[in-house]
Design an enzyme around this catalytic site. Sequence first.
Site, PDB file in Angstrom:
ATOM      1  N   ASP A  10      33.870 -16.507  68.417  1.00  0.00           N
ATOM      2  CA  ASP A  10      34.603 -15.269  68.189  1.00  0.00           C
ATOM      3  C   ASP A  10      36.099 -15.614  68.301  1.00  0.00           C
ATOM      4  O   ASP A  10      36.456 -16.659  68.849  1.00  0.00           O
ATOM      5  CB  ASP A  10      34.167 -14.273  69.265  1.00  0.00           C
ATOM      6  CG  ASP A  10      34.975 -13.002  69.265  1.00  0.00           C
ATOM      7  OD1 ASP A  10      35.284 -12.503  68.165  1.00  0.00           O
ATOM      8  OD2 ASP A  10      35.293 -12.517  70.375  1.00  0.00           O
ATOM      9  N   ASP A  12      39.238 -13.115  68.987  1.00  0.00           N
ATOM     10  CA  ASP A  12      40.036 -12.415  70.012  1.00  0.00           C
ATOM     11  C   ASP A  12      39.307 -12.426  71.356  1.00  0.00           C
ATOM     12  O   ASP A  12      38.135 -12.070  71.442  1.00  0.00           O
ATOM     13  CB  ASP A  12      40.333 -10.984  69.558  1.00  0.00           C
ATOM     14  CG  ASP A  12      41.078 -10.946  68.228  1.00  0.00           C
ATOM     15  OD1 ASP A  12      41.899 -11.863  67.982  1.00  0.00           O
ATOM     16  OD2 ASP A  12      40.837 -10.024  67.422  1.00  0.00           O
TER      17      ASP A  12
HETATM   18 MG   LIG Z   1      36.337 -10.854  71.074  1.00  0.00          MG
END
Ligand SMILES: [Mg+2]
Length: 163
Positions: A10, A12
């Site tokens: 992922d 962020d």
């Molecule tokens: Mg995230």
Amino acid sequence: MPKNQAIFLDRDGVLNKNQIDYVKNIDELEIFPNIGECIKQINEQGYLVIVVTNQSAIGRKLTTKKNVEDIHKHIQQFLKKNNAKIDAFYYCPHLPTDNCDCRKPKSGLLVRAAHDFSIDLKNSWMIGDHDSDIEAGSNIGCKSIKISHEGNLLDIVNDILKS
Ligand SMILES: [Mg+2]
Ligand SMILES: [Zn+2]
């Protein structure tokens, strides 16, 4: 038979700090400093590094595809200084209400990457900071690990690469 192993990340909260109102441009991008070393280690172990990220800020018209792609270029430039690289970025620009097949917890981004790079999903990993990341990975048979706190990727990667 798919041959390549990948570590899906992922974006962020994993590579860079989460922001309250999305990371919309390079000025709002705060990359965790140890990411360079971390990604380099994954590269050296022969895993593909693939980022899969929900970017509904595009669908919400808070940012643009251009800005998101500039952020990804910027991350890549940062990594280059550490002789590290991400093999590909896949993002979902849609809103939750769009009902697309790629917004995590759906697995569309990982499925697309697996097809493009001939990835052996059962022997690959998904790492993220939300339950939706873990679901997206688990749904297609990846081993999945949730980051307990921001900036913790290096510890997780060390554990995976040792195993
Ligand atoms: Mg995230
Ligand atoms: Zn989508």
